[in-house]
Design a protein around this motif. Structure first.
Motif, mmCIF file in Angstrom:
data_model
loop_
_atom_site.group_PDB
_atom_site.id
_atom_site.type_symbol
_atom_site.label_atom_id
_atom_site.label_comp_id
_atom_site.label_asym_id
_atom_site.label_seq_id
_atom_site.Cartn_x
_atom_site.Cartn_y
_atom_site.Cartn_z
ATOM 1 N N ASP A 23 0.807 -1.216 0.000
ATOM 2 C CA ASP A 23 0.000 0.000 0.000
ATOM 3 C C ASP A 23 0.844 1.270 0.000
ATOM 4 O O ASP A 23 0.308 2.368 -0.090
ATOM 5 N N ALA A 24 2.167 1.111 0.141
ATOM 6 C CA ALA A 24 3.090 2.257 0.272
ATOM 7 C C ALA A 24 2.626 3.189 1.385
ATOM 8 O O ALA A 24 2.606 4.404 1.238
ATOM 9 N N SER A 25 2.222 2.587 2.511
ATOM 10 C CA SER A 25 1.763 3.387 3.646
ATOM 11 C C SER A 25 2.711 3.215 4.821
ATOM 12 O O SER A 25 3.414 2.220 4.922
ATOM 13 N N ARG A 26 2.711 4.193 5.697
ATOM 14 C CA ARG A 26 3.576 4.166 6.875
ATOM 15 C C ARG A 26 2.812 3.858 8.157
ATOM 16 O O ARG A 26 3.396 3.667 9.196
ATOM 17 N N ARG A 27 1.485 3.808 8.060
ATOM 18 C CA ARG A 27 0.645 3.567 9.235
ATOM 19 C C ARG A 27 -0.535 2.685 8.850
ATOM 20 O O ARG A 27 -1.106 2.851 7.775
ATOM 21 N N LEU A 28 -0.893 1.793 9.777
ATOM 22 C CA LEU A 28 -2.053 0.930 9.579
ATOM 23 C C LEU A 28 -2.937 0.970 10.819
ATOM 24 O O LEU A 28 -2.469 0.641 11.920
ATOM 25 N N PRO A 29 -4.186 1.361 10.662
ATOM 26 C CA PRO A 29 -5.099 1.225 11.787
ATOM 27 C C PRO A 29 -5.332 -0.263 12.084
ATOM 28 O O PRO A 29 -5.501 -1.072 11.169
ATOM 29 N N ILE A 30 -5.320 -0.604 13.358
ATOM 30 C CA ILE A 30 -5.584 -1.972 13.797
ATOM 31 C C ILE A 30 -7.056 -2.031 14.181
ATOM 32 O O ILE A 30 -7.531 -1.210 14.963
ATOM 33 N N VAL A 31 -7.772 -3.014 13.621
ATOM 34 C CA VAL A 31 -9.207 -3.121 13.872
ATOM 35 C C VAL A 31 -9.541 -4.428 14.588
ATOM 36 O O VAL A 31 -8.851 -5.437 14.418
ATOM 37 N N ASP A 32 -10.609 -4.371 15.397
ATOM 38 C CA ASP A 32 -11.074 -5.579 16.082
ATOM 39 C C ASP A 32 -12.026 -6.343 15.170
ATOM 40 O O ASP A 32 -12.197 -5.991 13.991
ATOM 41 N N ASP A 33 -12.645 -7.381 15.717
ATOM 42 C CA ASP A 33 -13.536 -8.224 14.908
ATOM 43 C C ASP A 33 -14.756 -7.479 14.372
ATOM 44 O O ASP A 33 -15.332 -7.871 13.363
ATOM 45 N N GLU A 34 -15.129 -6.371 15.036
ATOM 46 C CA GLU A 34 -16.256 -5.558 14.569
ATOM 47 C C GLU A 34 -15.787 -4.408 13.674
ATOM 48 O O GLU A 34 -16.551 -3.517 13.356
ATOM 49 N N ARG A 35 -14.517 -4.417 13.301
ATOM 50 C CA ARG A 35 -13.886 -3.427 12.427
ATOM 51 C C ARG A 35 -13.776 -2.045 13.076
ATOM 52 O O ARG A 35 -13.670 -1.032 12.407
ATOM 53 N N ARG A 36 -13.805 -2.001 14.420
ATOM 54 C CA ARG A 36 -13.568 -0.752 15.139
ATOM 55 C C ARG A 36 -12.065 -0.582 15.322
ATOM 56 O O ARG A 36 -11.350 -1.548 15.597
ATOM 57 N N VAL A 37 -11.611 0.648 15.201
ATOM 58 C CA VAL A 37 -10.191 0.933 15.353
ATOM 59 C C VAL A 37 -9.809 0.828 16.827
ATOM 60 O O VAL A 37 -10.392 1.497 17.672
#
Length: 150
Positions: free
Chosen positions: A94-108
């Motif tokens: 993705d050429a990104s420097r940050r990734l949001p981590i999400v739970d099973d309900e897709r909440r950050v």
């Protein structure tokens, strides 16, 4: 160890309608360079201090404009169950420097950055170095003794 265990932390969020200046103020007050943009707890975008600087300085976007005008979307995310190998692959793809981590309900629930991974991998390399240190020391002593007899 999965990312949810390593990098779950208080993530700074903003609504898409918030002014760019408000988001910049949040960054300054919380000492962060990234804000996750959410609408009713659903991830809709991400904005960095660099995004703000370039928009306001180079593209003449008003500080009063909504942050939705400059946010990046869609956003690549990573599950809290994944590990650092998946994170590095996603960042590269993705050429990104940050990734949001999400739970099973897709909440950050967290955010992992390239800097976080460099620190973690540096610690792991140090651990590996410590694990093989006796072998390295023995090899050095052996070489010295071989040279001394030649």
């Amino acid at each position: 160890m999965n990312l949810g265990e390593l990098f779950t932390k208080d993530v700074v969020t903003a609504a898409p309608s918030e002014a760019i200046s408000e988001v910049a103020d949040k960054m300054a007050k919380r000492h962060v360079g990234t804000v996750v943009i959410t609408d009713k707890q659903t991830l809709v975008g991400i904005v960095t201090d660099r995004d703000i600087a370039l928009a306001v300085a180079a593209r003449s976007v008003s500080r009063r404009d909504p942050v939705s005008r400059i946010m990046t979307f869609p956003v690549t995310t990573i599950s809290h169950k994944e590990g650092i190998l998946t994170a590095t692959r996603l960042m590269r793809a993705d050429a990104s420097r940050r990734l949001p981590i999400v739970d099973d309900e897709r909440r950050v629930i967290g955010l992992v950055s390239v800097d976080d991974l460099f620190i973690l991998l540096g610690i792991e390399i140090g651990n590996l170095t410590g694990a093989i240190a006796p072998e390295v020391e023995a090899a050095v002593v052996h070489r010295k003794s071989v040279r001394a007899t030649v």
